[in-house]
Design a protein around this motif. Structure first.
Motif, short mmCIF file in Angstrom:
data_model
loop_
_atom_site.label_atom_id
_atom_site.label_comp_id
_atom_site.label_asym_id
_atom_site.label_seq_id
_atom_site.Cartn_x
_atom_site.Cartn_y
_atom_site.Cartn_z
N ALA A 67 0.85 -1.19 0.00
CA ALA A 67 0.00 0.00 0.00
C ALA A 67 0.89 1.24 0.00
CB ALA A 67 -0.91 0.01 1.22
N VAL A 68 0.47 2.26 -0.74
CA VAL A 68 1.19 3.54 -0.78
C VAL A 68 0.22 4.64 -0.37
CG1 VAL A 68 2.51 5.17 -2.18
CG2 VAL A 68 2.71 2.71 -2.62
N LEU A 69 0.57 5.37 0.68
CA LEU A 69 -0.30 6.43 1.18
C LEU A 69 0.49 7.72 1.32
CD1 LEU A 69 -0.73 3.61 3.12
CD2 LEU A 69 -2.85 4.84 3.53
N ASN A 70 -0.14 8.83 1.00
CA ASN A 70 0.50 10.13 1.16
C ASN A 70 0.35 10.61 2.60
OD1 ASN A 70 1.28 10.84 -1.68
ND2 ASN A 70 -0.90 10.48 -1.96
N LYS A 77 4.06 7.03 2.67
CA LYS A 77 4.20 5.87 3.54
C LYS A 77 3.92 4.62 2.71
CE LYS A 77 1.99 3.75 7.61
NZ LYS A 77 0.94 3.98 8.64
N VAL A 78 4.88 3.71 2.67
CA VAL A 78 4.75 2.47 1.91
C VAL A 78 4.66 1.31 2.90
CG1 VAL A 78 5.74 1.03 0.09
CG2 VAL A 78 6.12 3.51 0.06
N GLN A 108 10.09 16.39 -5.01
CA GLN A 108 11.01 15.64 -4.16
C GLN A 108 10.22 14.59 -3.38
OE1 GLN A 108 13.50 18.05 -1.65
NE2 GLN A 108 14.10 19.43 -3.33
N LEU A 109 10.53 13.33 -3.66
CA LEU A 109 9.84 12.22 -3.00
C LEU A 109 10.67 11.71 -1.82
CD1 LEU A 109 8.34 9.93 -5.80
CD2 LEU A 109 7.11 10.91 -3.87
N HIS A 110 9.99 11.50 -0.69
CA HIS A 110 10.61 10.89 0.49
C HIS A 110 9.72 9.75 0.94
CE1 HIS A 110 13.49 14.28 1.17
NE2 HIS A 110 12.57 14.90 0.45
N PHE A 111 10.32 8.60 1.28
CA PHE A 111 9.55 7.41 1.60
C PHE A 111 9.80 6.96 3.04
CE2 PHE A 111 10.58 7.05 -2.99
CZ PHE A 111 9.30 7.14 -3.49
#
Length: 254
Positions: free
Chosen positions: A162-165, A181-182, A219-222
């Protein structure tokens, strides 16, 4: 089609020479290794007692495999009637099932269109006619990341991610600072996803920039976490509206 890689479905009761030898398995048809996501969705619908209308798309793919579409749709309908169950008034939750092929058999959409015209309220458009989608931008952003992961993951892992912002910030120069959030269901899958996120980050940033941020930088941060039971947690499905949890910022601690 989806389940060809793992063999047949699990029976409701194991048998030996036609004699039952095991306990009854609830939702047996959905316990197939590739149907984890669908099982969680089914249970969510059943719990909420929603009326269900199913559009079974891409039936042309069934025909490519010499599958009798009418018989397949009948089996699907019977299975869903059984597994979805009834509402509080004893009426089936499943209302309609329409086999369709949007691209190759557009005439199959006629029953769907007729039902929509006869059942939806008449009113002015809710969204601009030129709008491609009514999906919130935040949902599109998470789906872009999930799609990139999906294309690289193997086995059942793609269906268990699941991928959530969780952070959506725009700076003065137009840069989009996006924290996602992965969630996976095991430590092994978590490690694999962490590795792949490094590979896809630049590609995902470019697509989000083009699709959502008018070509400006992204800019992506996980933050990758393990939650063995996320598929049974309704909060993950409520998040499809792109609602952010500002109390736990991934990038900007309060």
């Amino acid at each position: 089609l989806k389940c060809c890689g793992h063999g047949d479905y699990m029976p409701e009761v194991a048998t030996l020479d036609g004699i039952p030898v095991g306990p009854y398995i609830h939702d047996a048809w959905w316990q197939h290794p590739e149907l984890g996501e669908e099982l969680a969705f089914l249970r969510n619908l059943r719990k909420r007692k929603f009326k269900v209308h199913v559009v079974l798309n891409k039936i042309d793919r069934l025909r490519d495999f010499k599958v009798d579409v009418d018989q397949f749709a009948l089996v699907m309908r019977e299975q869903l009637l059984k597994d979805l169950g009834n509402d509080l008034d004893g009426q089936p939750l499943l209302q309609n099932l329409w086999p369709t092929s949007v691209l190759k058999e557009p005439d199959t959409l006629v029953p769907v269109k007729l039902w929509l015209c006869n059942n939806l309220p008449r009113q002015s458009p809710l969204y601009p006619l030129q709008a491609i989608s009514d999906v919130p931008a935040r949902v599109v952003a998470s789906e872009i990341t999930r799609e990139k992961l999906f294309s690289r993951l193997r086995g059942q892992t793609p269906y268990r991610v699941a991928v959530l912002n969780r952070v959506w910030r725009e700076t003065e120069d137009g840069t989009l600072m996006l924290g996602q959030k992965v969630v996976t269901i095991s430590s092994y899958e978590c490690a694999e996803v962490r590795r792949l996120l490094k590979e896809i980050a630049q590609e995902a940033e470019a697509e989000i920039s083009t699709s959502l941020n008018f070509g400006r930088p992204v800019q992506l941060h996980f933050n990758v976490e393990v939650d063995e039971n996320w598929q049974d947690n309704p909060s993950y499905y409520d998040d499809v509206h792109g609602i952010l949890d500002d109390s736990h910022s991934l990038m900007f601690p309060q």
